[in-house]
Design an enzyme around this catalytic site. Structure first.
Site, short mmCIF file in Angstrom:
data_model
loop_
_atom_site.label_atom_id
_atom_site.label_comp_id
_atom_site.label_asym_id
_atom_site.label_seq_id
_atom_site.Cartn_x
_atom_site.Cartn_y
_atom_site.Cartn_z
N CYS A 48 22.92 -8.56 -41.00
CA CYS A 48 23.04 -9.80 -41.31
C CYS A 48 24.72 -10.35 -40.25
O CYS A 48 25.71 -9.19 -40.62
CB CYS A 48 23.29 -9.21 -42.67
N HIS A 62 15.33 -10.36 -47.13
CA HIS A 62 16.91 -9.63 -47.58
C HIS A 62 17.10 -11.43 -47.68
O HIS A 62 18.33 -10.65 -48.29
CB HIS A 62 16.98 -9.89 -45.52
N GLU A 63 16.59 -11.97 -47.27
CA GLU A 63 17.42 -13.83 -48.04
C GLU A 63 17.45 -13.80 -49.29
O GLU A 63 18.77 -14.34 -50.13
CB GLU A 63 16.86 -14.68 -47.23
N HIS A 115 19.65 -11.74 -51.29
CA HIS A 115 21.18 -12.62 -51.44
C HIS A 115 22.06 -13.87 -52.34
O HIS A 115 23.06 -13.86 -53.19
CB HIS A 115 20.90 -13.18 -49.38
#
Ligand code: NI
Length: 167
Positions: free
Chosen positions: A98, A140-141, A144
């Site tokens: 990341c 993963h995004e 966030h």
């Protein structure tokens, strides 16, 4: 359009739960363009989420089509406003990195296949199925946008996190 600076751990903004976008106005379009520009400028990046550039709205971009793991199976550039995972299937452990955690990688277990809903940059509602590396990048995004980093997803910080070499 502009390349933005990437915030890094432990910046508190990366822990923020982002707010849904209510209107796809010029301000959101400019955020989308900044995310794309920042992802492209980073070269190796397969995705960026708004909080990484200091904006706490639910917008992220993903593009795994230039990566070794994703180039054979992807939707090209995905611009996702208010993305939501509708279904998850299977599981898979992959080494993740990341831009907000530049010195480490980690083994993270996520769903192998996902069905995801979002609004695209033209304001159209989309529902797509993704799998493999693209599915990992999307999850993963979206993490966030919920204030989560891959460090929050590894099962053991001692054995599943690795210091990057050559940095
Ligand atoms: Ni990230």
């Amino acid at each position: 359009m502009a390349v933005q600076e990437i915030l890094t751990y432990p910046d508190p903004l990366l822990k923020t739960i982002c707010a849904p976008v209510t209107e796809l106005n010029d301000d959101v379009q400019s955020l989308i363009q900044d995310l794309i520009d920042t992802m492209v400028a980073a070269g190796h990046s397969v995705g960026v989420a708004a909080p990484q550039i200091g904006d706490c709205r639910r917008v992220a971009v993903v593009n795994v089509s230039h990566s070794k793991l994703g180039r054979d199976n992807n939707h090209g550039l995905l611009v996702m406003v208010n993305p939501e995972i509708l279904e998850r299937e299977g599981c898979e452990t992959m080494r993740e990195g990341c831009m907000s955690v530049p010195d480490f990688t980690g083994n993270v277990t996520r769903a192998r296949n996902i069905l995801i809903q979002f609004t695209d940059r033209e304001g159209r509602d989309q529902v797509i199925r993704a799998d493999g590396f693209e599915a990992v990048a999307i999850q993963h995004e979206i993490d966030h946008l919920d204030g989560l980093l891959f460090l929050d997803r590894v099962s053991n910080l001692k054995t599943d996190v690795f210091r990057r070499k050559n940095r």
